[in-house]
Design an enzyme around this catalytic site. Structure first.
Site: not given
Ligand code: PEP
Length: 253
Positions: A11, A13, A100, A102, A171, A177, A216
């Site tokens: 992803n 973003k 997601h 976000e 998630e 992040g 992460s």
């Molecule tokens: C994500 O945005 O779906 C995600 C898992 O980000 P990160 O791997 O940076 O935590």
């Protein structure tokens, strides 16, 4: 015995540029993607889907699939700024992230809207990657299961008849992040809850539904997460922007 093909989806973003994307894609296409061992997707910002689509076409038979980061809940018409599933299909999009955290947080997307988006994706033959996850505060007061089950229940309610066609991504919001990762045991226990919920809806069909972990995930922790019995791949944010890291995660799968 469950053995669905794992899926590693990046992803990106709101990151990238024509030049950055070109360099990243050439590194990925030139790297070892362990073709056929697992499915690989990159979910790029919508303005760059045409670029990535063209790069994939010129590469010939690539194991990389194209994904979108969001879709419109509407079919077409007066929805300024939105992008429909049929437009995404024009550019070979195979996966779309929906819900997601976000988007839930910054765009106030409800469970119902996320479910409608999942339904819209399925109607166009695009596989929705439905994200669920709890915040730090919700985990702190013991609400993890309640939250993720509520989020998934809305999708099951609307598309229960074809629930085996979706991908789920657990998630935890506190791990996205932040550099904080759920331990393999923490992630597995939530994945097992989600699997049981899917089994109640789809019976044995739930065995083939891929449940990804995201938050992460990186080259160092991917193997231990991906070796858990109910973790069928990863949704990768930051590490998907570095070819070597993303390829290492693919290799772990
Ligand atoms: C994500 O945005 O779906 C995600 C898992 O980000 P990160 O791997 O940076 O935590």
């Amino acid at each position: 015995m469950r053995s669905p093909k794992k899926l590693i989806a990046g992803n990106w973003k709101m990151n990238g540029s024509l030049e950055f994307n070109s360099t990243l894609m050439h590194s990925l296409l030139g790297g070892d993607l362990h073709a056929n061992a697992c499915d690989v997707a990159v979910c790029a910002p919508s303005v760059y889907l045409a670029q990535i689509h063209a790069l994939l076409l010129s590469a010939g038979s690539s194991p990389i699939h194209l994904g979108a980061q969001d879709i419109s809940a509407h079919e077409k018409g007066a929805y300024t700024g939105e992008i429909s599933v049929s437009m995404l299909k024009d550019f070979g999009v195979a996966y779309a992230i929906v819900g997601h955290s976000e988007r839930r947080q910054f765009h106030h997307e409800s469970d119902q809207l996320v479910a409608i988006k999942a339904e819209r994706a399925l109607s166009a033959g695009i596989t929705p990657i439905v994200c669920v996850g709890e915040t730090q505060q919700e985990r702190g007061v013991g609400l993890t299961e309640v939250i993720v089950k509520r989020q998934l229940a809305a999708v099951i309610h609307l598309v229960g008849h074809c629930i085996t066609e979706i991908v789920v991504a657990y998630e935890p919001v506190w791990a996205i992040g932040t550099g904080l990762t759920a331990t393999p045991e923490q992630a597995q226990s939530v994945h097992a809850v989600l699997r049981a919920q899917l089994r109640a809806a789809a019976g044995d069909g739930a065995q083939k539904i891929r449940i990804l972990y995201g938050g992460s995930m990186n080259a160092a922790n991917a193997k231990s997460l991906l070796s858990q019995p109910d973790i069928d791949g990863g949704l990768i944010g930051g590490a998907a922007l570095k070819a070597a890291d993303f390829l290492a995660i693919v290799a772990s799968a």
